[in-house]
Every structure is written in C-alpha cells, then in structure tokens.
Design an enzyme around this catalytic site. Structure first.
Site, short mmCIF file in Angstrom:
data_model
loop_
_atom_site.label_atom_id
_atom_site.label_comp_id
_atom_site.label_asym_id
_atom_site.label_seq_id
_atom_site.Cartn_x
_atom_site.Cartn_y
_atom_site.Cartn_z
N LYS A 86 7.05 15.61 17.76
CA LYS A 86 6.33 16.70 17.09
C LYS A 86 5.50 16.18 15.91
O LYS A 86 4.47 16.76 15.57
CB LYS A 86 7.32 17.76 16.62
N GLU A 108 4.77 29.18 13.63
CA GLU A 108 5.96 29.92 14.04
C GLU A 108 6.92 28.89 14.64
O GLU A 108 6.49 27.84 15.13
CB GLU A 108 5.59 31.02 15.02
N SER A 377 11.87 12.19 23.96
CA SER A 377 11.04 12.95 23.02
C SER A 377 11.62 13.04 21.62
O SER A 377 10.88 13.14 20.65
CB SER A 377 10.81 14.36 23.57
#
Ligand SMILES: *Cc1c(COP(=O)(O)O)cnc(C)c1O
Length: 410
Positions: A86, A108, A377
C-alpha cells in the site's frame, strides 16, 4: 474506438457532474507526471529512502524442497514501510498531490491498513488528513485507529447504513465534493472511477518491474507462473504488469474463498459464479450483488480481501483469459500460513497467504527447472489477533484476559 478509462467493457468514470473539473485536473496532472521522467525518478528515489525499495525477491529453498517441484520465489512487499505494498500507492499519490498544490488528503478505509498508509504519507508530506471509517470498523480495528490518530489524522466514524466500508466510501465522496479545491481523495486500490485504476496500477507497477529483473538475475529465465492475492487488485496488478507481455508466464489471481464458495460467505468475484456486471462506486465491474443490485455481505478471514468489487483492469484480463482466477478458503489460508512460518521464518499477511495456497497446490506438478513467484503483499504482524484466535492459542487468550483485567482495574 477505445474509450479512455475503459478496459474492454469495464471501468469508466461514473461521477457526479460537480466533480468533472476536479477529475479533469487530476487526469491532466496524472498525464503530465507519466510523461515526465523526473517524476518517476523522484518516486523511485523516495521509495528507496523512505520505504524498502527495491524489495528483495527471496528464494524459498525449504518450501521448494518440501513440494519437490517448481523453485519458489517470494517477492517481499511485506518489507515496505508500514508493512505492505500500500505504501507504493499512497506515496506516489502524495507526490502527485504536491504537484497539484493541494494541502489536504482524505481516504476511506475498511480494515484500516489504507488509512494508516495514507496518514503516514500525510505526516511525511505535511498534509492535513481525514480518514472515513465505518463505526463498526472503528471498533473492530482499534490498533489501526490508534496509529492513524497518533500520525495526526482525524478519523471520522461513519454511523450511516451498515456502518462499514461502503458507507465510509459515500461519506468520503461527500467530503470531496464539498472540498475539492483543496483536497485530494486517495483511492486505496485499482478500482473506482478513471483515472484511479490507471494511476494506482502505474504506481504499483514498480513491483513487477523489479520482480522481472530480479527473477532474470537469480534464475536466468522467466517464471512459469506468478501468484497474487486479489482484494481490489492493486498488488496483483503491480506484479502482473511486469509479465503481461510475456504470454508464456501464467498469471493467477487468488480471491477470498471465505467459508467456501458454496456457503456464499466469501468475496470471490471472478472465481465464483456469484458476481454479475454492475456500476457502483464510480465504475463498472463484476460485483457481488443481489438481483436488485444491492451489494451483498462478503466474508473473508483477511479484511483486505473482503470487498464486493474488483479492478476493471483485472476483470478485462480475466474475460480475455490472460489472468486465471482461483479462490482460497479461510481454512486453507491458515494452513499455508503455518507452513510458511515454520519452513521459511516468514509471516505473510492473511491476504497474501491466499496466493501461497494456490502456489502450494500447484508447485509439485511443475518441474524443478521452472520457477514460480508469489507476491507477498504484506506482513502478518497486523493479524496477530486473528491468527492467534484461529489457532486457538491458549496462552494468547490468557494474555488478553489478563490485559483486560488490568484495564478494568484502572
Ligand atoms: C490491502 C491489502 C490487500 C488487498 O488489496 P489489493 O488492492 O488487492 O492489493 C492485500 N494484501 C495486503 C497485505 C493488504 O494490506
């Protein structure tokens, strides 16, 4: 004719008219940044000094021996700052916001990982930051809320509707419409209205660019297969882009099979027959929805995969047969996690462990002179509550009980 922002029949930008000008500016800035080589250099430089890029490609020697087939390599996105891929997306968008001259970001978040990543980026760049989160999620994800607030973000609990992610999305859009001159909406994955899928995919492509170079260095040829978990699809798109043009490399996206496809308690959009085409949250894709177009309740042990939609880019690649989709159940995920921890001393995030499940199922059927890459990830530290609970660890329970008593006495 190719319509901009469409991938086959998927994607688009279904936005309220009031946001047209904001999107025009965003599209223009994004196009300028893509054309400007110094922008990408600045991005790579930032990620190599603030995060851990290039992330290593680890040869999983013990797991390879264990399955006795393909040589297993793990792309280590878990080693990024804040523990997952991310960071690539939010830091990239942060640079873009700087170029637009805006001073405030909103996002969000469901499980809170994207919220923490965005709040981190805002702290680094000196932006004001507001994070919308369903009230239910605020209660369930206290550790992430704690860090967002410590990082200086305002966390707004959303009390409308089901008080979860989709209500937080609506609220964040409302904020954007009211504050679009000063504010950028940091989309967390390769979904939403154009240009977000293209933009997030671009920032995440750094994973695939590195991975392709690294496998050629370590193994001397391309991998037979590349596995990645798919929530919205950003880590998968990130690594897949490195191999899209190599038709001999098979790409496998693994979705959340939850309690099993037959139970309907899952989040498998493309690996189950349960999703159908629809337009929601600004874009067209395959959604888990009922016959009235109402979004279904999804389930996964991995909060990051628990989402009703999926990237329009991946839906197109699925429709064209370029990416194969599979689902891994919660139980399979716990087994793959346990094995990876014990064999390699690596703790994948629950999300990432979905990709490991299918790599493990298939590794033995490939030959030893073939390689596969699993995109890890993120790291599993954040999942300690869920993992300890799933393994039914008695001393962990005693520890939590003891902590509870201490606080009750305060
Ligand atoms: C958020 C998250 C995901 C899911 O998001 P994608 O956009 O599908 O990549 C996967 N793994 C980890 C560790 C995450 O934090």
């Amino acid at each position: 004719m190719i319509k901009p922002g469409y991938y086959g029949q998927w994607g688009g930008a279904f936005i309220p008219e009031i946001l047209y000008e904001t999107f025009r500016e965003l599209n223009a800035t994004f196009a300028r940044c893509q054309a400007d080589k110094t922008f990408w250099q600045e991005y790579v430089e930032l990620m190599s000094t603030y995060s851990c890029r290039p992330t290593p490609l680890t040869y999983a020697e013990n797991l390879s021996r264990h399955f006795g087939g393909a040589q297993i390599f793990i792309k280590r996105e878990d080693l990024n700052h804040t523990g997952a891929h991310k960071a690539n997306n939010v830091m990239g968008q942060g640079l873009l916001v700087k170029r637009m001259g805006k001073k405030r970001v909103i996002a969000e978040t469901g499980a809170g990982q994207h919220g923490v990543a965005t709040a981190t980026m805002a702290a680094k760049f000196g932006f004001a930051c507001t994070i919308y989160m369903g009230e239910e999620d605020v209660q369930r994800q206290r550790p992430n809320v704690f860090w967002m607030e410590k990082l200086g973000a305002t966390v707004v609990p959303v009390t409308s509707g089901s008080r979860t992610l989709k209500d937080a999305i609506n609220e964040a859009f409302r904020d954007w419409v009211a504050n679009m001159d000063t504010t950028h909406y940091v989309m967390g994955t390769v979904c939403g209205p154009h240009p977000f899928p293209a933009m997030v995919a671009w920032f995440q492509s750094i994973i695939g660019i590195e991975a392709r170079k690294q496998i050629m260095q370590h193994f001397g040829k391309l991998p037979a297969r590349v596995y990645a978990c798919v929530g919205g699809g950003s880590n998968a798109m990130g690594i897949f882009q490195g191999f899209l043009d190599d038709r001999e490399v098979e790409l496998i996206g693994v979705e959340a099979g939850g309690k099993g496809i037959a139970t309907k308690q899952h989040a498998a959009r493309l690996a189950s027959p349960d999703a159908s085409p629809g337009v929601a949250q600004g874009y067209k894709t395959m959604f888990l929805q009922d016959s009235d177009g109402q979004m279904c309740d999804t389930h996964s042990v991995a909060a990051g995969l628990d989402y009703i939609g999926v990237s329009p880019i991946l839906t197109d690649l699925w429709e064209k047969g370029r990416v194969r989709f599979a689902a891994a159940t919660d139980a399979e995920v716990m087994a793959a996690l346990d094995l990876t921890i014990k064999q390699e001393g690596i703790i994948p995030a629950l999300e990432s462990a979905h990709a490991f499940v299918h790599a493990f199922k298939e590794a033995g059927s490939l030959s030893k002179d073939e390689a596969i890459i699993i995109n890890q990830s993120g790291r599993g530290d954040k999942d300690i509550f869920t993992i300890a609970h799933a393994f039914d660890d008695p001393s962990w329970k005693a520890f939590i009980r003891e902590k509870g008593k201490q606080y009750a006495a305060d």
